[in-house]
Design a protein around this motif. Structure first.
Motif, mmCIF file in Angstrom:
data_model
loop_
_atom_site.group_PDB
_atom_site.id
_atom_site.type_symbol
_atom_site.label_atom_id
_atom_site.label_comp_id
_atom_site.label_asym_id
_atom_site.label_seq_id
_atom_site.Cartn_x
_atom_site.Cartn_y
_atom_site.Cartn_z
ATOM 1 N N TRP A 94 0.819 -1.218 0.000
ATOM 2 C CA TRP A 94 0.000 0.000 0.000
ATOM 3 C C TRP A 94 0.851 1.265 0.000
ATOM 4 N N TRP A 95 1.983 1.225 0.722
ATOM 5 C CA TRP A 95 2.819 2.425 0.819
ATOM 6 C C TRP A 95 3.466 2.757 -0.520
ATOM 7 N N LYS A 96 3.826 1.711 -1.277
ATOM 8 C CA LYS A 96 4.441 1.952 -2.577
ATOM 9 C C LYS A 96 3.399 2.445 -3.573
ATOM 10 N N ARG A 97 2.188 1.887 -3.512
ATOM 11 C CA ARG A 97 1.114 2.331 -4.404
ATOM 12 C C ARG A 97 0.748 3.786 -4.099
ATOM 13 N N THR A 98 0.704 4.165 -2.821
ATOM 14 C CA THR A 98 0.396 5.542 -2.430
ATOM 15 C C THR A 98 1.445 6.502 -2.965
ATOM 16 N N ILE A 157 1.375 4.609 -14.552
ATOM 17 C CA ILE A 157 1.647 4.469 -13.119
ATOM 18 C C ILE A 157 0.442 4.916 -12.307
ATOM 19 N N LEU A 158 -0.169 6.020 -12.702
ATOM 20 C CA LEU A 158 -1.337 6.541 -11.993
ATOM 21 C C LEU A 158 -2.484 5.522 -12.018
ATOM 22 N N LYS A 159 -2.618 4.793 -13.129
ATOM 23 C CA LYS A 159 -3.676 3.795 -13.257
ATOM 24 C C LYS A 159 -3.358 2.490 -12.532
ATOM 25 N N GLY A 160 -2.109 2.332 -12.090
ATOM 26 C CA GLY A 160 -1.740 1.115 -11.381
ATOM 27 C C GLY A 160 -1.211 0.014 -12.262
ATOM 28 N N GLU A 161 -1.018 0.291 -13.543
ATOM 29 C CA GLU A 161 -0.502 -0.721 -14.467
ATOM 30 C C GLU A 161 1.011 -0.867 -14.350
ATOM 31 N N MET A 162 1.667 0.187 -13.870
ATOM 32 C CA MET A 162 3.113 0.187 -13.686
ATOM 33 C C MET A 162 3.438 0.851 -12.354
ATOM 34 N N SER A 163 4.705 0.777 -11.979
ATOM 35 C CA SER A 163 5.199 1.453 -10.791
ATOM 36 C C SER A 163 6.392 2.301 -11.205
ATOM 37 N N LEU A 164 6.855 3.171 -10.328
ATOM 38 C CA LEU A 164 8.012 3.997 -10.668
ATOM 39 C C LEU A 164 9.264 3.152 -10.873
#
Length: 255
Positions: A105-109, A214-221
């Motif tokens: 959750w912290w990484k997604r936030t 990334i905003l959509k959750g398909e990728m991460s930084l």
């Protein structure tokens, strides 16, 4: 179907082998096993040959690994030893499957905050880049390619278009000049790249639309680069393990 349990150390990993008969029956078996929600369990499909176009279906059904039925005992033992080391074992039978990989959750936030801020702050610069692309050559500003993400989900990977519209058709003619080994294609002074494209590639500006991914959750930084569907279909088992995590904007293959 046979079950092989390892030594009884705490919760021992359990390996379930399913010998492939036909696709319909295989998927029924796999779905039934996944629905039983066995803990610390790995499903291995034994087959002499699996059609490349069927691999994603088997992985979505919960297969941990596809093993050639003629594999050597040594190679099989290596596979069995490696699977428990994967902390998040990927299955995608249903959307709320507890074994389906999810970002902490912290990484997604952090991803949402950083990508949202980047899109807002960079919006004037993104508009100027979009106009430059449109002025130089006809075609869409954003280039979309189908990529395979975590849990083998397919999504539209976004980039600013840096090539002429006939780039894919001309790729076959240039394969002999490929400077990369393996599954990727790259060549210096690629004639398919526009003038604006050369600049935005050199400065990595072409990657900026991926903040929307990334905003959509398909990728991460941060994460490995997502493969194309063609690349994925050529993957061996050890390649597919890259997809046990969310793909990222910055990754090992970024160059």
């Amino acid at each position: 179907m046979c079950i092989n349990e390892q030594s009884k150390k705490e919760i021992s990993p359990t390996y379930i082998f399913v010998e492939s008969y036909n696709k319909k029956r295989d998927l029924q078996w796999l779905n039934a096993i996944v629905q039983s929600d066995l803990k610390n369990t790995y499903l291995l499909l034994l087959s002499e040959k699996i059609a490349k176009e069927d691999i994603v279906d088997y992985l979505h059904a919960g297969t941990s690994e596809i093993v050639n039925i003629n594999t050597t005992p040594e190679d099989l033992q290596t596979t069995l030893a490696f699977l428990p080391k994967i902390k998040q074992h990927t299955t995608a039978h249903v959307q709320n499957n507890p074994r389906r990989f999810k970002l902490p959750w912290w990484k997604r936030t952090f991803d949402i905050f950083f990508s949202g801020t980047a899109i807002v702050c960079l919006s004037p610069f993104l508009i100027v880049t979009a106009l430059a692309i449109r002025i130089e050559s006809k075609g869409p500003i954003i280039y979309k390619s189908k990529r395979v993400g975590s849990n083998y989900d397919i999504f539209d990977f976004l980039k600013f278009r840096s090539m002429y519209m006939d780039a894919e058709e001309r790729k076959k003619e240039l394969m002999s000049q490929n400077e990369m080994e393996g599954l990727m294609f790259k060549m210096e002074n690629d004639p398919r790249v526009t003038k604006v494209g050369k600049f935005i590639r050199k400065t990595s500006i072409d990657e900026l639309p991926q903040f929307w991914n990334i905003l959509k959750g398909e990728m991460s930084l941060v994460g490995t680069r997502p493969p194309t569907e063609d690349e994925f279909l050529q993957y061996e088992g050890y390649h597919r393990r890259r997809l046990n995590m969310t793909p990222g904007l910055t990754g090992l293959w970024q160059g």
